[in-house]
Scaffold this active site. Structure first.
Site, PDB file in Angstrom:
ATOM      1  N   GLU A  83       0.832  -1.220   0.000  1.00  0.00           N
ATOM      2  CA  GLU A  83       0.000   0.000   0.000  1.00  0.00           C
ATOM      3  C   GLU A  83       0.862   1.264   0.000  1.00  0.00           C
ATOM      4  O   GLU A  83       2.073   1.202   0.261  1.00  0.00           O
ATOM      5  CB  GLU A  83      -0.927  -0.025   1.215  1.00  0.00           C
ATOM      6  CG  GLU A  83      -0.193  -0.101   2.533  1.00  0.00           C
ATOM      7  CD  GLU A  83      -0.692   0.913   3.545  1.00  0.00           C
ATOM      8  OE1 GLU A  83      -1.060   2.028   3.145  1.00  0.00           O
ATOM      9  OE2 GLU A  83      -0.682   0.566   4.734  1.00  0.00           O
ATOM     10  N   LYS A 123      -3.828  -1.383  14.298  1.00  0.00           N
ATOM     11  CA  LYS A 123      -3.079  -0.375  15.047  1.00  0.00           C
ATOM     12  C   LYS A 123      -3.642  -0.217  16.461  1.00  0.00           C
ATOM     13  O   LYS A 123      -4.849  -0.166  16.642  1.00  0.00           O
ATOM     14  CB  LYS A 123      -3.108   0.950  14.274  1.00  0.00           C
ATOM     15  CG  LYS A 123      -2.216   0.870  13.039  1.00  0.00           C
ATOM     16  CD  LYS A 123      -2.057   2.198  12.344  1.00  0.00           C
ATOM     17  CE  LYS A 123      -3.050   2.440  11.247  1.00  0.00           C
ATOM     18  NZ  LYS A 123      -3.023   1.477  10.158  1.00  0.00           N
TER      19      LYS A 123
END
Ligand code: PSU
Ligand code: MN
Length: 302
Positions: free
Chosen positions: A24, A158
Protein backbone atom coordinates in the site's frame (compact mmCIF):
# COMPACT_ATOMS: atom_id res chain seq x y z
CA UNK A 1 -13.01 1.99 -18.74
CA UNK A 2 -11.09 1.75 -15.50
CA UNK A 3 -7.70 3.39 -16.10
CA UNK A 4 -5.13 0.87 -14.87
CA UNK A 5 -1.42 0.84 -15.64
CA UNK A 6 0.30 -2.40 -14.70
CA UNK A 7 4.11 -2.23 -14.77
CA UNK A 8 5.63 -4.57 -17.35
CA UNK A 9 7.42 -6.76 -14.80
CA UNK A 10 4.20 -7.18 -12.80
CA UNK A 11 2.23 -8.05 -15.93
CA UNK A 12 4.82 -10.67 -16.72
CA UNK A 13 4.77 -12.08 -13.19
CA UNK A 14 0.99 -12.27 -13.14
CA UNK A 15 0.85 -13.87 -16.60
CA UNK A 16 3.35 -16.55 -15.58
CA UNK A 17 1.62 -17.00 -12.18
CA UNK A 18 4.79 -15.97 -10.37
CA UNK A 19 4.44 -14.63 -6.80
CA UNK A 20 3.51 -10.93 -6.47
CA UNK A 21 3.04 -8.94 -3.25
CA UNK A 22 0.95 -5.77 -3.33
CA UNK A 23 2.16 -2.94 -1.06
CA UNK A 24 0.00 0.00 0.00
CA UNK A 25 1.04 3.63 -0.35
CA UNK A 26 -0.90 5.54 2.32
CA UNK A 27 1.79 4.46 4.73
CA UNK A 28 4.30 6.21 2.44
CA UNK A 29 2.41 9.48 1.92
CA UNK A 30 0.55 9.77 5.24
CA UNK A 31 1.85 7.18 7.69
CA UNK A 32 5.58 7.88 7.95
CA UNK A 33 7.65 11.11 8.00
CA UNK A 34 9.88 12.18 5.09
CA UNK A 35 12.58 11.06 4.25
CA UNK A 36 12.23 7.77 6.14
CA UNK A 37 9.05 7.01 4.19
CA UNK A 38 10.69 6.52 0.80
CA UNK A 39 13.60 4.59 2.36
CA UNK A 40 11.13 2.25 4.05
CA UNK A 41 8.99 1.83 0.93
CA UNK A 42 12.07 0.85 -1.08
CA UNK A 43 13.32 -1.41 1.72
CA UNK A 44 9.95 -3.20 1.78
CA UNK A 45 10.20 -3.74 -1.97
CA UNK A 46 13.77 -5.05 -1.56
CA UNK A 47 12.62 -7.42 1.20
CA UNK A 48 9.95 -8.84 -1.12
CA UNK A 49 12.46 -9.31 -3.96
CA UNK A 50 15.04 -10.91 -1.64
CA UNK A 51 12.51 -13.66 -0.91
CA UNK A 52 11.76 -14.37 -4.54
CA UNK A 53 8.55 -12.43 -5.13
CA UNK A 54 7.80 -9.28 -7.14
CA UNK A 55 6.65 -6.20 -5.19
CA UNK A 56 3.80 -4.09 -6.60
CA UNK A 57 3.42 -0.77 -4.78
CA UNK A 58 0.00 0.60 -5.68
CA UNK A 59 -1.06 4.26 -5.97
CA UNK A 60 -3.13 6.60 -8.14
CA UNK A 61 -1.06 8.88 -10.39
CA UNK A 62 -2.59 11.37 -12.82
CA UNK A 63 -5.92 9.64 -12.31
CA UNK A 64 -4.63 6.20 -13.22
CA UNK A 65 -4.33 3.18 -10.96
CA UNK A 66 -0.65 2.27 -11.02
CA UNK A 67 0.13 -1.34 -10.10
CA UNK A 68 3.88 -1.39 -9.54
CA UNK A 69 5.20 2.13 -8.88
CA UNK A 70 8.83 2.72 -9.84
CA UNK A 71 11.37 4.42 -7.55
CA UNK A 72 10.64 7.90 -8.95
CA UNK A 73 6.94 7.43 -8.34
CA UNK A 74 7.63 6.25 -4.79
CA UNK A 75 9.77 9.36 -4.16
CA UNK A 76 6.95 11.51 -5.55
CA UNK A 77 4.43 9.90 -3.18
CA UNK A 78 6.89 10.30 -0.31
CA UNK A 79 7.19 14.06 -0.84
CA UNK A 80 3.47 14.01 -0.12
CA UNK A 81 2.46 17.25 -1.84
CA UNK A 82 -1.22 17.06 -2.78
CA UNK A 83 -1.45 13.33 -2.39
CA UNK A 84 -4.98 12.34 -1.37
CA UNK A 85 -5.69 9.38 0.92
CA UNK A 86 -7.63 6.92 -1.21
CA UNK A 87 -10.03 4.42 0.24
CA UNK A 88 -12.80 2.72 -1.78
CA UNK A 89 -15.08 5.72 -1.84
CA UNK A 90 -12.37 8.18 -2.89
CA UNK A 91 -11.28 6.29 -5.98
CA UNK A 92 -13.79 7.63 -8.51
CA UNK A 93 -13.16 11.26 -7.56
CA UNK A 94 -9.37 11.06 -7.86
CA UNK A 95 -9.67 9.28 -11.23
CA UNK A 96 -12.18 11.84 -12.53
CA UNK A 97 -10.01 14.82 -11.62
CA UNK A 98 -6.86 13.03 -12.84
CA UNK A 99 -5.36 13.51 -9.43
CA UNK A 100 -2.74 11.76 -7.32
CA UNK A 101 -3.49 9.57 -4.37
CA UNK A 102 -2.01 7.04 -1.99
CA UNK A 103 -4.10 3.95 -1.38
CA UNK A 104 -5.07 2.71 2.08
CA UNK A 105 -5.40 -0.99 2.79
CA UNK A 106 -8.98 -0.79 1.47
CA UNK A 107 -7.95 1.14 -1.65
CA UNK A 108 -4.99 -1.16 -2.27
CA UNK A 109 -7.14 -4.29 -1.91
CA UNK A 110 -9.65 -2.94 -4.41
CA UNK A 111 -6.92 -2.13 -6.97
CA UNK A 112 -4.84 -5.28 -6.36
CA UNK A 113 -7.93 -7.43 -6.93
CA UNK A 114 -8.36 -5.82 -10.35
CA UNK A 115 -4.88 -7.06 -11.26
CA UNK A 116 -5.44 -10.54 -9.82
CA UNK A 117 -2.85 -10.20 -7.02
CA UNK A 118 -3.49 -12.56 -4.09
CA UNK A 119 -1.25 -11.30 -1.26
CA UNK A 120 -0.62 -7.83 0.18
CA UNK A 121 1.42 -6.46 3.04
CA UNK A 122 0.86 -3.45 5.28
CA UNK A 123 1.84 -2.33 8.77
CA UNK A 124 -1.45 -2.60 10.60
CA UNK A 125 -4.98 -2.64 9.22
CA UNK A 126 -7.46 0.07 10.15
CA UNK A 127 -10.30 -0.85 12.48
CA UNK A 128 -12.87 0.46 14.93
CA UNK A 129 -11.53 3.64 16.51
CA UNK A 130 -11.79 4.03 20.28
CA UNK A 131 -15.25 5.48 20.93
CA UNK A 132 -16.28 4.08 17.54
CA UNK A 133 -19.48 2.73 19.10
CA UNK A 134 -20.70 6.34 19.22
CA UNK A 135 -18.60 8.13 16.56
CA UNK A 136 -19.15 5.27 14.06
CA UNK A 137 -15.52 5.76 12.94
CA UNK A 138 -14.84 2.29 11.59
CA UNK A 139 -12.15 1.94 8.93
CA UNK A 140 -13.36 0.95 5.48
CA UNK A 141 -10.49 -1.58 5.60
CA UNK A 142 -12.75 -3.91 7.58
CA UNK A 143 -15.41 -3.93 4.89
CA UNK A 144 -12.95 -4.26 2.02
CA UNK A 145 -11.37 -7.25 3.77
CA UNK A 146 -14.79 -8.89 3.55
CA UNK A 147 -14.83 -8.41 -0.22
CA UNK A 148 -11.37 -8.52 -1.79
CA UNK A 149 -9.93 -12.00 -2.43
CA UNK A 150 -6.50 -11.29 -0.93
CA UNK A 151 -4.51 -12.33 2.09
CA UNK A 152 -3.33 -9.32 4.09
CA UNK A 153 -0.16 -9.71 6.15
CA UNK A 154 -0.16 -7.19 9.00
CA UNK A 155 0.97 -6.79 12.62
CA UNK A 156 -2.65 -6.88 13.73
CA UNK A 157 -4.59 -3.64 13.87
CA UNK A 158 -3.08 -0.37 15.05
CA UNK A 159 -3.19 -0.15 18.83
CA UNK A 160 -4.64 3.37 18.63
CA UNK A 161 -7.87 1.47 17.91
CA UNK A 162 -10.41 -0.49 19.93
CA UNK A 163 -8.99 -3.94 19.19
CA UNK A 164 -11.84 -5.90 20.80
CA UNK A 165 -14.48 -4.21 18.64
CA UNK A 166 -12.21 -4.44 15.58
CA UNK A 167 -12.08 -8.21 16.04
CA UNK A 168 -15.87 -8.36 16.48
CA UNK A 169 -16.43 -6.52 13.18
CA UNK A 170 -13.95 -8.77 11.37
CA UNK A 171 -15.88 -11.78 12.68
CA UNK A 172 -19.18 -10.27 11.52
CA UNK A 173 -17.61 -9.60 8.11
CA UNK A 174 -16.52 -13.22 7.82
CA UNK A 175 -12.80 -12.49 7.73
CA UNK A 176 -10.62 -15.30 9.12
CA UNK A 177 -7.61 -14.22 11.20
CA UNK A 178 -4.61 -16.50 11.49
CA UNK A 179 -1.79 -15.79 13.91
CA UNK A 180 1.58 -16.29 12.24
CA UNK A 181 3.52 -18.24 14.87
CA UNK A 182 1.18 -17.01 17.59
CA UNK A 183 -2.15 -17.78 19.29
CA UNK A 184 -2.68 -14.09 20.00
CA UNK A 185 -3.83 -11.14 17.95
CA UNK A 186 -0.82 -8.79 17.79
CA UNK A 187 -1.19 -5.13 18.80
CA UNK A 188 0.98 -3.40 16.17
CA UNK A 189 3.87 -2.02 18.32
CA UNK A 190 3.43 -4.87 20.85
CA UNK A 191 3.46 -8.58 20.18
CA UNK A 192 0.21 -9.36 21.99
CA UNK A 193 -3.09 -7.56 22.48
CA UNK A 194 -4.55 -9.89 25.09
CA UNK A 195 -7.08 -11.17 22.54
CA UNK A 196 -6.72 -14.73 21.22
CA UNK A 197 -7.05 -15.81 17.58
CA UNK A 198 -8.65 -19.12 16.65
CA UNK A 199 -6.31 -20.09 13.83
CA UNK A 200 -2.55 -20.45 14.09
CA UNK A 201 -0.10 -21.09 11.25
CA UNK A 202 3.57 -21.64 11.99
CA UNK A 203 5.16 -21.45 8.56
CA UNK A 204 4.66 -19.75 5.22
CA UNK A 205 3.62 -23.12 3.78
CA UNK A 206 0.92 -23.56 6.44
CA UNK A 207 -0.26 -20.02 5.75
CA UNK A 208 -0.34 -20.73 2.01
CA UNK A 209 -2.42 -23.89 2.52
CA UNK A 210 -4.93 -21.92 4.59
CA UNK A 211 -5.05 -19.06 2.07
CA UNK A 212 -5.45 -21.46 -0.87
CA UNK A 213 -8.37 -23.16 0.91
CA UNK A 214 -9.96 -19.81 1.70
CA UNK A 215 -9.48 -18.45 -1.80
CA UNK A 216 -11.06 -21.59 -3.28
CA UNK A 217 -14.36 -20.75 -1.57
CA UNK A 218 -16.57 -18.69 -3.92
CA UNK A 219 -16.89 -15.06 -2.79
CA UNK A 220 -14.96 -15.79 0.39
CA UNK A 221 -13.28 -12.38 0.46
CA UNK A 222 -10.09 -11.63 2.34
CA UNK A 223 -8.11 -13.23 5.11
CA UNK A 224 -5.78 -11.69 7.70
CA UNK A 225 -2.37 -13.16 8.49
CA UNK A 226 -1.45 -11.52 11.78
CA UNK A 227 2.31 -11.37 12.14
CA UNK A 228 3.65 -9.91 15.41
CA UNK A 229 6.28 -7.16 15.39
CA UNK A 230 9.79 -8.69 15.81
CA UNK A 231 10.70 -9.05 19.50
CA UNK A 232 13.65 -6.65 19.33
CA UNK A 233 11.42 -3.88 17.91
CA UNK A 234 8.42 -4.47 20.20
CA UNK A 235 7.38 -1.86 22.78
CA UNK A 236 5.72 -2.90 26.07
CA UNK A 237 2.00 -2.20 25.80
CA UNK A 238 1.92 -0.16 29.05
CA UNK A 239 4.35 2.34 27.50
CA UNK A 240 2.40 2.54 24.24
CA UNK A 241 -0.90 2.95 26.07
CA UNK A 242 0.37 6.02 27.93
CA UNK A 243 1.38 7.71 24.66
CA UNK A 244 -1.88 6.70 22.95
CA UNK A 245 -3.99 8.32 25.68
CA UNK A 246 -2.00 11.55 25.26
CA UNK A 247 -2.24 11.38 21.47
CA UNK A 248 -6.01 10.85 21.66
CA UNK A 249 -6.34 13.90 23.93
CA UNK A 250 -4.30 15.96 21.45
CA UNK A 251 -6.55 14.79 18.60
CA UNK A 252 -9.66 15.76 20.53
CA UNK A 253 -8.25 19.18 21.46
CA UNK A 254 -7.28 19.82 17.82
CA UNK A 255 -10.71 18.68 16.58
CA UNK A 256 -9.18 16.05 14.26
CA UNK A 257 -11.54 13.37 12.96
CA UNK A 258 -12.36 11.27 9.89
CA UNK A 259 -9.57 10.26 7.52
CA UNK A 260 -7.09 12.66 9.19
CA UNK A 261 -7.32 10.89 12.55
CA UNK A 262 -5.05 7.88 11.90
CA UNK A 263 -2.17 9.94 10.36
CA UNK A 264 -2.50 12.50 13.20
CA UNK A 265 -2.31 9.83 15.90
CA UNK A 266 0.66 8.07 14.28
CA UNK A 267 2.68 11.28 14.07
CA UNK A 268 1.73 12.34 17.63
CA UNK A 269 2.92 8.95 18.87
CA UNK A 270 6.25 9.36 17.11
CA UNK A 271 6.76 12.70 18.88
CA UNK A 272 5.48 11.56 22.29
CA UNK A 273 7.65 8.42 22.19
CA UNK A 274 10.73 10.32 20.95
CA UNK A 275 10.74 8.19 17.82
CA UNK A 276 10.31 4.78 19.47
CA UNK A 277 6.96 4.02 17.79
CA UNK A 278 8.38 5.07 14.41
CA UNK A 279 11.26 2.58 14.65
CA UNK A 280 8.87 -0.16 15.74
CA UNK A 281 6.50 0.69 12.85
CA UNK A 282 9.34 0.52 10.34
CA UNK A 283 10.57 -2.82 11.67
CA UNK A 284 7.12 -4.38 11.49
CA UNK A 285 6.49 -3.04 7.99
CA UNK A 286 9.68 -4.63 6.63
CA UNK A 287 9.00 -7.85 8.51
CA UNK A 288 5.46 -8.04 7.09
CA UNK A 289 6.76 -7.48 3.55
CA UNK A 290 9.22 -10.36 4.04
CA UNK A 291 6.62 -12.74 5.42
CA UNK A 292 4.11 -11.77 2.70
CA UNK A 293 6.74 -12.60 0.08
CA UNK A 294 7.48 -15.99 1.68
CA UNK A 295 3.77 -16.73 1.73
CA UNK A 296 3.29 -15.60 -1.89
CA UNK A 297 6.13 -17.91 -2.93
CA UNK A 298 4.61 -20.82 -0.99
CA UNK A 299 1.16 -20.05 -2.40
CA UNK A 300 2.61 -20.20 -5.88
CA UNK A 301 3.74 -23.77 -5.11
CA UNK A 302 0.34 -24.96 -3.75
N1 PSU B 1 0.02 0.61 8.47
C1 PSU B 1 1.01 1.44 8.92
N2 PSU B 1 0.83 2.78 8.75
C2 PSU B 1 -0.27 3.31 8.13
C3 PSU B 1 -1.30 2.44 7.65
C4 PSU B 1 -1.09 1.09 7.86
O1 PSU B 1 2.02 0.98 9.48
O2 PSU B 1 -0.36 4.54 8.00
C5 PSU B 1 -2.54 3.03 6.95
C6 PSU B 1 -3.19 2.00 6.04
O3 PSU B 1 -3.21 2.55 4.74
C7 PSU B 1 -4.60 1.83 6.58
C8 PSU B 1 -4.84 3.20 7.14
O4 PSU B 1 -5.51 1.44 5.58
O5 PSU B 1 -3.60 3.45 7.82
C9 PSU B 1 -6.06 3.24 8.04
O6 PSU B 1 -6.68 4.50 7.92
P1 PSU B 1 -8.17 4.73 8.46
O7 PSU B 1 -8.10 4.45 9.92
O8 PSU B 1 -8.47 6.20 8.14
O9 PSU B 1 -9.06 3.81 7.70
MN1 MN C 1 -11.97 6.51 9.81
Amino acid sequence: MLPVVIAANIQQAIASRAPVVALESTVIAHGLPTPRNSEVALACEAAVRARGATPATIAILDGRIVIGCDADQIHFLARGANIAKISRRDLAAVIARRGNGATTVAGTLLCAAVAGIRVMATGGIGGVHRGGETSMDVSADLQELARAPLAVVCAGAKSILDLGRTLEVLETNGVPIAGFGTDHFPAFYSQESGFPVEIRVNTATEAADLIAAHQSIPNAGGIVIANPVPADAAIPSQDVEKWILNALTEAQESGVSGKDLTPFLLSSLTRLSSGATLESNIALLENNASVAAEIAVALHAV
